[in-house]
Design a protein around this motif. Sequence first.
Motif, PDB file in Angstrom:
ATOM      1  N   HIS A  69       0.857  -1.187   0.000  1.00 54.23           N
ATOM      2  CA  HIS A  69       0.000   0.000   0.000  1.00 54.23           C
ATOM      3  C   HIS A  69       0.897   1.242   0.000  1.00 54.23           C
ATOM      4  N   SER A  70       0.955   1.932  -1.116  1.00 53.46           N
ATOM      5  CA  SER A  70       1.835   3.088  -1.242  1.00 53.46           C
ATOM      6  C   SER A  70       1.423   4.242  -0.334  1.00 53.46           C
ATOM      7  N   GLY A  71       0.142   4.352  -0.036  1.00 49.53           N
ATOM      8  CA  GLY A  71      -0.322   5.416   0.847  1.00 49.53           C
ATOM      9  C   GLY A  71       0.243   5.286   2.245  1.00 49.53           C
ATOM     10  N   ILE A  72       0.375   4.066   2.735  1.00 46.01           N
ATOM     11  CA  ILE A  72       0.966   3.837   4.056  1.00 46.01           C
ATOM     12  C   ILE A  72       2.421   4.292   4.062  1.00 46.01           C
ATOM     13  N   TYR A  73       3.104   4.072   2.956  1.00 45.69           N
ATOM     14  CA  TYR A  73       4.502   4.477   2.838  1.00 45.69           C
ATOM     15  C   TYR A  73       4.636   5.998   2.846  1.00 45.69           C
ATOM     16  N   ALA A  74       3.697   6.684   2.213  1.00 47.77           N
ATOM     17  CA  ALA A  74       3.813   8.129   2.012  1.00 47.77           C
ATOM     18  C   ALA A  74       3.150   8.972   3.093  1.00 47.77           C
ATOM     19  N   ASP A  75       2.269   8.395   3.889  1.00 43.91           N
ATOM     20  CA  ASP A  75       1.500   9.167   4.857  1.00 43.91           C
ATOM     21  C   ASP A  75       1.692   8.578   6.254  1.00 43.91           C
ATOM     22  N   GLN A  76       2.475   9.250   7.071  1.00 36.41           N
ATOM     23  CA  GLN A  76       2.774   8.750   8.416  1.00 36.41           C
ATOM     24  C   GLN A  76       1.513   8.591   9.255  1.00 36.41           C
ATOM     25  N   ASN A  77       0.553   9.485   9.097  1.00 36.08           N
ATOM     26  CA  ASN A  77      -0.698   9.367   9.863  1.00 36.08           C
ATOM     27  C   ASN A  77      -1.457   8.097   9.495  1.00 36.08           C
ATOM     28  N   LEU A  78      -1.484   7.770   8.208  1.00 38.43           N
ATOM     29  CA  LEU A  78      -2.151   6.545   7.767  1.00 38.43           C
ATOM     30  C   LEU A  78      -1.402   5.326   8.287  1.00 38.43           C
ATOM     31  N   TYR A  79      -0.097   5.367   8.215  1.00 40.13           N
ATOM     32  CA  TYR A  79       0.730   4.284   8.754  1.00 40.13           C
ATOM     33  C   TYR A  79       0.430   4.079  10.245  1.00 40.13           C
ATOM     34  N   ASP A  80       0.458   5.168  10.998  1.00 35.62           N
ATOM     35  CA  ASP A  80       0.204   5.080  12.439  1.00 35.62           C
ATOM     36  C   ASP A  80      -1.188   4.535  12.727  1.00 35.62           C
ATOM     37  N   TRP A  81      -2.186   4.985  11.965  1.00 39.23           N
ATOM     38  CA  TRP A  81      -3.553   4.482  12.129  1.00 39.23           C
ATOM     39  C   TRP A  81      -3.589   2.972  11.917  1.00 39.23           C
ATOM     40  N   PHE A  82      -2.956   2.504  10.833  1.00 41.63           N
ATOM     41  CA  PHE A  82      -2.990   1.088  10.515  1.00 41.63           C
ATOM     42  C   PHE A  82      -2.317   0.260  11.616  1.00 41.63           C
ATOM     43  N   VAL A  83      -1.150   0.703  12.065  1.00 41.98           N
ATOM     44  CA  VAL A  83      -0.420  -0.024  13.110  1.00 41.98           C
ATOM     45  C   VAL A  83      -1.243  -0.094  14.394  1.00 41.98           C
ATOM     46  N   GLU A  84      -1.949   0.967  14.725  1.00 46.37           N
ATOM     47  CA  GLU A  84      -2.787   0.984  15.928  1.00 46.37           C
ATOM     48  C   GLU A  84      -4.021   0.087  15.781  1.00 46.37           C
ATOM     49  N   GLU A  85      -4.608   0.064  14.595  1.00 47.84           N
ATOM     50  CA  GLU A  85      -5.826  -0.723  14.368  1.00 47.84           C
ATOM     51  C   GLU A  85      -5.562  -2.225  14.219  1.00 47.84           C
ATOM     52  N   TYR A  86      -4.415  -2.576  13.682  1.00 46.49           N
ATOM     53  CA  TYR A  86      -4.128  -3.973  13.352  1.00 46.49           C
ATOM     54  C   TYR A  86      -4.398  -4.956  14.506  1.00 46.49           C
ATOM     55  N   PRO A  87      -3.912  -4.690  15.720  1.00 47.66           N
ATOM     56  CA  PRO A  87      -4.152  -5.657  16.806  1.00 47.66           C
ATOM     57  C   PRO A  87      -5.626  -5.829  17.164  1.00 47.66           C
ATOM     58  N   LYS A  88      -6.462  -4.900  16.795  1.00 50.59           N
ATOM     59  CA  LYS A  88      -7.895  -5.026  17.060  1.00 50.59           C
ATOM     60  C   LYS A  88      -8.547  -6.028  16.103  1.00 50.59           C
ATOM     61  N   HIS A  89      -7.835  -6.385  15.033  1.00 54.36           N
ATOM     62  CA  HIS A  89      -8.389  -7.248  13.983  1.00 54.36           C
ATOM     63  C   HIS A  89      -7.673  -8.590  13.851  1.00 54.36           C
ATOM     64  N   CYS A  90      -6.468  -8.690  14.396  1.00 56.40           N
ATOM     65  CA  CYS A  90      -5.668  -9.914  14.254  1.00 56.40           C
ATOM     66  C   CYS A  90      -5.070 -10.319  15.585  1.00 56.40           C
ATOM     67  N   LYS A  91      -4.942 -11.614  15.761  1.00 57.25           N
ATOM     68  CA  LYS A  91      -4.342 -12.106  16.997  1.00 57.25           C
ATOM     69  C   LYS A  91      -2.832 -12.252  16.882  1.00 57.25           C
ATOM     70  N   ARG A  92      -2.307 -12.192  15.680  1.00 56.80           N
ATOM     71  CA  ARG A  92      -0.865 -12.337  15.477  1.00 56.80           C
ATOM     72  C   ARG A  92      -0.199 -10.972  15.328  1.00 56.80           C
ATOM     73  N   LYS A  93       1.098 -10.949  15.575  1.00 56.16           N
ATOM     74  CA  LYS A  93       1.886  -9.720  15.481  1.00 56.16           C
ATOM     75  C   LYS A  93       1.916  -9.216  14.029  1.00 56.16           C
TER      76      LYS A  93
END
Length: 151
Positions: A84-108
């Motif tokens: 996802h190129s947007g995650i690479y280019a937008d730190q806010n989007l990257y941070d959002w994704f990293v914060e949300e990920y554990p709410k959706h997956c049990k693995r790291k």
Amino acid sequence: MQYKANSPEDYIRQLPEERQAVISKIRQTILNAIPQGFEEQLSYGMLGYVVPHSLYPDGYHCDPKLPLPFINLASQKNFVALYHSGIYADQNLYDWFVEEYPKHCKRKLDMGKSCIRFKYMEDIPYELIKELCTKMTVSEWIDLYEKNIKR
């Protein structure tokens, strides 16, 4: 792993059987959620979701003959990769994704700068992928690309 495919459907048909359903489901998730204007095509031997030349004639700075890439989806040897190129280019989007990920997956989270790797096919966060796809329009991606990446 690159496949010699002529269409997204052909790409999926060439995958190992156990990956076909997963890639098909992620593909459909992207197609259902990605904002209008992005187009699906084969890109770098993967499924790609790009800004077509009709909307961004300059194309990709690395090779202007290619449309501007945004998302790619690939079945690699040991994982499914979502680039996802947007995650690479937008730190806010990257941070959002990293914060949300554990709410959706049990693995790291296994992630590079733009590559999200899914090693466990039973633990793919389809709803999170859907939401990620809605976070950036074509015009927002072009603006961000021109500001942060194209020099």
